[in-house]
Design an enzyme around this catalytic site. Structure first.
Site, PDB file in Angstrom:
ATOM      1  N   LYS A  96      -7.480  11.045   1.035  1.00 55.33           N
ATOM      2  CA  LYS A  96      -7.860  10.528   2.355  1.00 55.33           C
ATOM      3  C   LYS A  96      -8.674  11.570   3.101  1.00 55.33           C
ATOM      4  CE  LYS A  96      -4.081   7.313   2.925  1.00 55.33           C
ATOM      5  NZ  LYS A  96      -3.855   7.272   1.470  1.00 55.33           N
ATOM      6  N   ASP A 130      -9.893   7.044  -0.320  1.00 57.05           N
ATOM      7  CA  ASP A 130      -9.146   5.935   0.277  1.00 57.05           C
ATOM      8  C   ASP A 130      -9.774   5.554   1.622  1.00 57.05           C
ATOM      9  OD1 ASP A 130      -7.268   5.900  -1.755  1.00 57.05           O
ATOM     10  OD2 ASP A 130      -5.743   7.003  -0.629  1.00 57.05           O
ATOM     11  N   MET A 131      -9.534   4.306   2.040  1.00 56.15           N
ATOM     12  CA  MET A 131     -10.022   3.910   3.367  1.00 56.15           C
ATOM     13  C   MET A 131      -8.850   3.881   4.336  1.00 56.15           C
ATOM     14  SD  MET A 131     -12.727   3.362   5.046  1.00 56.15           S
ATOM     15  CE  MET A 131     -14.111   2.752   4.075  1.00 56.15           C
ATOM     16  N   GLN A 159     -11.899  -2.754   2.619  1.00 59.21           N
ATOM     17  CA  GLN A 159     -10.735  -3.558   3.043  1.00 59.21           C
ATOM     18  C   GLN A 159     -11.195  -4.969   3.419  1.00 59.21           C
ATOM     19  OE1 GLN A 159     -10.366  -0.687   6.078  1.00 59.21           O
ATOM     20  NE2 GLN A 159      -8.446   0.198   5.328  1.00 59.21           N
ATOM     21  N   ARG A 180     -13.244   0.202  -4.744  1.00 61.26           N
ATOM     22  CA  ARG A 180     -11.906  -0.424  -4.869  1.00 61.26           C
ATOM     23  C   ARG A 180     -11.802  -1.455  -3.744  1.00 61.26           C
ATOM     24  NH1 ARG A 180      -7.542   3.355  -2.994  1.00 61.26           N
ATOM     25  NH2 ARG A 180      -7.562   4.240  -5.086  1.00 61.26           N
ATOM     26  N   LYS A 183      -6.854  -5.409   0.446  1.00 65.34           N
ATOM     27  CA  LYS A 183      -6.812  -6.247   1.653  1.00 65.34           C
ATOM     28  C   LYS A 183      -6.862  -5.415   2.926  1.00 65.34           C
ATOM     29  CE  LYS A 183      -4.372 -10.174  -0.364  1.00 65.34           C
ATOM     30  NZ  LYS A 183      -3.296 -11.168  -0.191  1.00 65.34           N
ATOM     31  N   ALA A 185      -4.351  -2.023   4.926  1.00 64.83           N
ATOM     32  CA  ALA A 185      -2.934  -1.743   5.186  1.00 64.83           C
ATOM     33  C   ALA A 185      -2.622  -1.346   6.626  1.00 64.83           C
ATOM     34  CB  ALA A 185      -2.482  -0.617   4.252  1.00 64.83           C
ATOM     35  N   THR A 222      -4.722  -5.324  -5.821  1.00 64.77           N
ATOM     36  CA  THR A 222      -3.851  -6.293  -5.150  1.00 64.77           C
ATOM     37  C   THR A 222      -2.645  -6.603  -6.022  1.00 64.77           C
ATOM     38  OG1 THR A 222      -3.754  -8.515  -4.189  1.00 64.77           O
ATOM     39  CG2 THR A 222      -5.182  -8.253  -6.098  1.00 64.77           C
ATOM     40  N   ARG A 284       3.988   2.028   5.641  1.00 65.06           N
ATOM     41  CA  ARG A 284       3.007   0.961   5.373  1.00 65.06           C
ATOM     42  C   ARG A 284       3.499   0.035   4.265  1.00 65.06           C
ATOM     43  NH1 ARG A 284      -0.742   5.170   6.503  1.00 65.06           N
ATOM     44  NH2 ARG A 284      -1.117   5.655   4.329  1.00 65.06           N
ATOM     45  N   ARG A 285       4.202   0.615   3.278  1.00 59.77           N
ATOM     46  CA  ARG A 285       4.736  -0.225   2.186  1.00 59.77           C
ATOM     47  C   ARG A 285       5.836  -1.144   2.715  1.00 59.77           C
ATOM     48  NH1 ARG A 285       0.898   2.334   0.767  1.00 59.77           N
ATOM     49  NH2 ARG A 285       0.040   0.403   1.544  1.00 59.77           N
TER      50      ARG A 285
HETATM   51  C1  LIG Z   1      -4.251   0.637  -5.816  1.00 54.44           C
HETATM   52  C2  LIG Z   1      -4.222   0.336  -4.357  1.00 54.44           C
HETATM   53  C3  LIG Z   1      -4.893   1.161  -3.486  1.00 54.44           C
HETATM   54  C4  LIG Z   1      -4.904   0.877  -2.118  1.00 54.44           C
HETATM   55  N1  LIG Z   1      -5.671   1.635  -1.276  1.00 54.44           N
HETATM   56  C5  LIG Z   1      -5.770   1.287   0.019  1.00 54.44           C
HETATM   57  C6  LIG Z   1      -6.660   1.961   0.892  1.00 54.44           C
HETATM   58  O1  LIG Z   1      -7.373   2.888   0.518  1.00 54.44           O
HETATM   59  N2  LIG Z   1      -6.689   1.563   2.200  1.00 54.44           N
HETATM   60  C7  LIG Z   1      -5.922   0.523   2.670  1.00 54.44           C
HETATM   61  O2  LIG Z   1      -6.012   0.190   3.850  1.00 54.44           O
HETATM   62  N3  LIG Z   1      -5.063  -0.113   1.851  1.00 54.44           N
HETATM   63  C8  LIG Z   1      -4.962   0.236   0.552  1.00 54.44           C
HETATM   64  N4  LIG Z   1      -4.116  -0.451  -0.264  1.00 54.44           N
HETATM   65  C9  LIG Z   1      -3.101  -1.370   0.316  1.00 54.44           C
HETATM   66  C10 LIG Z   1      -3.644  -2.768   0.477  1.00 54.44           C
HETATM   67  O3  LIG Z   1      -4.632  -2.772   1.471  1.00 54.44           O
HETATM   68  C11 LIG Z   1      -2.531  -3.744   0.873  1.00 54.44           C
HETATM   69  O4  LIG Z   1      -1.946  -3.350   2.075  1.00 54.44           O
HETATM   70  C12 LIG Z   1      -1.443  -3.896  -0.172  1.00 54.44           C
HETATM   71  O5  LIG Z   1      -1.954  -3.812  -1.463  1.00 54.44           O
HETATM   72  C13 LIG Z   1      -0.742  -5.258  -0.004  1.00 54.44           C
HETATM   73  O6  LIG Z   1      -1.673  -6.284  -0.191  1.00 54.44           O
HETATM   74  P1  LIG Z   1      -1.714  -7.247  -1.475  1.00 54.44           P
HETATM   75  O7  LIG Z   1      -3.145  -7.360  -1.895  1.00 54.44           O
HETATM   76  O8  LIG Z   1      -0.811  -6.763  -2.511  1.00 54.44           O
HETATM   77  O9  LIG Z   1      -1.355  -8.681  -0.921  1.00 54.44           O
HETATM   78  P2  LIG Z   1      -0.219  -9.232   0.051  1.00 54.44           P
HETATM   79  O10 LIG Z   1      -0.695 -10.588   0.461  1.00 54.44           O
HETATM   80  O11 LIG Z   1       0.114  -8.265   1.114  1.00 54.44           O
HETATM   81  O12 LIG Z   1       1.006  -9.345  -0.920  1.00 54.44           O
HETATM   82  C14 LIG Z   1       1.020 -10.231  -2.015  1.00 54.44           C
HETATM   83  C15 LIG Z   1       2.324 -10.070  -2.774  1.00 54.44           C
HETATM   84  O13 LIG Z   1       2.362  -8.765  -3.357  1.00 54.44           O
HETATM   85  C16 LIG Z   1       3.661  -8.214  -3.286  1.00 54.44           C
HETATM   86  N5  LIG Z   1       3.619  -7.011  -2.427  1.00 54.44           N
HETATM   87  C17 LIG Z   1       2.593  -6.565  -1.689  1.00 54.44           C
HETATM   88  N6  LIG Z   1       2.894  -5.406  -1.083  1.00 54.44           N
HETATM   89  C18 LIG Z   1       4.162  -5.124  -1.440  1.00 54.44           C
HETATM   90  C19 LIG Z   1       5.046  -4.044  -1.145  1.00 54.44           C
HETATM   91  N7  LIG Z   1       4.700  -3.032  -0.355  1.00 54.44           N
HETATM   92  N8  LIG Z   1       6.278  -4.066  -1.692  1.00 54.44           N
HETATM   93  C20 LIG Z   1       6.665  -5.073  -2.506  1.00 54.44           C
HETATM   94  N9  LIG Z   1       5.856  -6.115  -2.830  1.00 54.44           N
HETATM   95  C21 LIG Z   1       4.630  -6.151  -2.302  1.00 54.44           C
HETATM   96  C22 LIG Z   1       4.538  -9.281  -2.710  1.00 54.44           C
HETATM   97  O14 LIG Z   1       5.053 -10.021  -3.789  1.00 54.44           O
HETATM   98  C23 LIG Z   1       3.564 -10.125  -1.906  1.00 54.44           C
HETATM   99  O15 LIG Z   1       4.010 -11.435  -1.712  1.00 54.44           O
HETATM  100  C24 LIG Z   1      -4.150  -0.216  -1.635  1.00 54.44           C
HETATM  101  C25 LIG Z   1      -3.476  -1.059  -2.515  1.00 54.44           C
HETATM  102  C26 LIG Z   1      -3.516  -0.817  -3.855  1.00 54.44           C
HETATM  103  C27 LIG Z   1      -2.821  -1.749  -4.789  1.00 54.44           C
END
Ligand SMILES: Cc1cc2nc3c(=O)[nH]c(=O)nc-3n(C[C@H](O)[C@H](O)[C@H](O)COP(=O)(O)OP(=O)(O)OC[C@H]3O[C@@H](n4cnc5c(N)ncnc54)[C@H](O)[C@@H]3O)c2cc1C
Length: 303
Positions: A96, A130-131, A159, A180, A183, A185, A222, A284-285
């Site tokens: 970051k 990362d963003m 994002q 990358r 969605k 975070a 995702t 955030r998780r």
């Molecule tokens: C490899 C990677 C790198 C990332 N880098 C960035 C970044 O640089 N900047 C940024 O803003 N965000 C980043 N993110 C986070 C991302 O923006 C989302 O907040 C996160 O991935 C949840 O979105 P989703 O696409 O999984 O869909 P969602 O619609 O949020 O979730 C879909 C399904 O995925 C599962 N799920 C999602 N999150 C969780 C969790 N925390 N615990 C358990 N189950 C979950 C659940 O089953 C949920 O119903 C990254 C994510 C990944 C996978």
């Protein structure tokens, strides 16, 4: 509502101190964080490689307030690249910009990023920036473009929740940048970001369709089965090879989907975070999925 509260709490220093100094919560962080040391991260990395997945390693930390802390983070990333190479792991690095001093000076931060990207290039590896929150988006995109002009071993994150992302994708692709797609975070206002899941998802699919045929190697990050299914369907329809992109997921999230994609012959990269500064990442998780808060509370009182 719960998401907003958790994201707000992730800025609270008092709550951070309480969570990170408590043995039970520290243990619980291991669900999403590989450990506090690089050795533990290397172990998680090897296990992921053995399971057929590549890794991107992140030493947790953000918003440093001194140049010394930023330089320390730079040194850690250089060491990570050395260890990855020495231990012959299939891994690259994510970091970051606010961990590398973006809040202090863009030029200073850029110098550190350049030195990490040089190390990545020396090992034929890759550095992903990362963003973070939308106040950093413009500076991050511009910095990635400038560093890329000297070191193509660096890539960006887009994002899908931000309105501006389509034009950022078009811009970054014109520089040949690897992206990358996730969605997003952070808690963003409606002036800059879609608020409804359906809108974010629609934009995710739209951006995925811009990225995959671009000829550059991108990451579709995702855990959403619908986003994954649509990516698979669309790539097959457009005859885009499984080797021309990768899915990316977070350590500790939807291991079932990770295994399924590997079994079906897709490339999967796991984002493996480690380090002592895990609080904001952990929050955030939790915010991403209400059930995670239940897991947190149940385990806390079960201690
Ligand atoms: C490899 C990677 C790198 C990332 N880098 C960035 C970044 O640089 N900047 C940024 O803003 N965000 C980043 N993110 C986070 C991302 O923006 C989302 O907040 C996160 O991935 C949840 O979105 P989703 O696409 O999984 O869909 P969602 O619609 O949020 O979730 C879909 C399904 O995925 C599962 N799920 C999602 N999150 C969780 C969790 N925390 N615990 C358990 N189950 C979950 C659940 O089953 C949920 O119903 C990254 C994510 C990944 C996978």
């Amino acid at each position: 509502m719960l998401r907003a509260t958790l994201l707000k709490l992730s800025d609270s220093k008092g709550f951070a101190h309480w969570v990170t100094s408590n043995d039970t919560t520290r243990r619980m962080s291991h669900r999403f964080v590989a450990g506090e040391t690089l050795d533990e991260a290397m172990e998680a990395c090897r296990a992921s490689n053995d399971a057929g997945m590549a890794v991107t390693l992140d030493c947790l930390g953000e918003n440093v307030s001194t140049t010394a802390d930023a330089q320390k983070a730079r040194d850690t990333y250089l060491e990570i690249f050395d260890r990855i190479t020495k231990e012959k792991l299939s891994a690259n690095v994510s970091c970051k910009l606010t961990q590398l001093g973006l809040d202090l000076s863009v030029e200073f931060c850029e110098g550190l990023v350049l030195s990490i990207a040089e190390r990545a290039a020396a090992y034929d590896s890759f550095l992903r920036i990362d963003m973070e929150g939308s106040v950093y988006t413009q500076r991050t995109v511009e910095l990635v473009k400038r560093v890329r002009a000297q070191m193509p071993s660096v890539g960006a994150v887009i994002q899908a929740y931000l309105y501006r992302s389509e034009s950022d994708v078009v811009d970054l692709l014109s520089y040949g940048c690897r992206i990358r797609l996730c969605k997003g975070a952070y808690k963003e206002p409606q002036e800059v970001a879609y608020q409804r899941k359906s809108e974010v998802d629609a934009n995710f699919v739209k951006l995925m369709r811009l990225l995959l045929p671009s000829g550059f190697y991108h990451g579709i990050a995702t855990h959403d089965p619908r986003m994954i299914a649509e990516t698979i369907r669309w790539a097959a329809e457009k005859k885009i090879s499984k080797d021309d992109f990768e899915f990316q997921m977070l350590y500790g999230v939807r291991s079932d989907l990770q295994r399924m994609l590997v079994r079906d012959g897709y490339r999967v990269r796991l984002y493996v975070p480690y380090g002592q500064e895990w609080f904001a990442y952990f929050m955030r998780r939790l915010a991403e999925r209400p059930a995670n808060v239940g897991f947190f509370v149940r385990n806390f009182f079960r201690k």
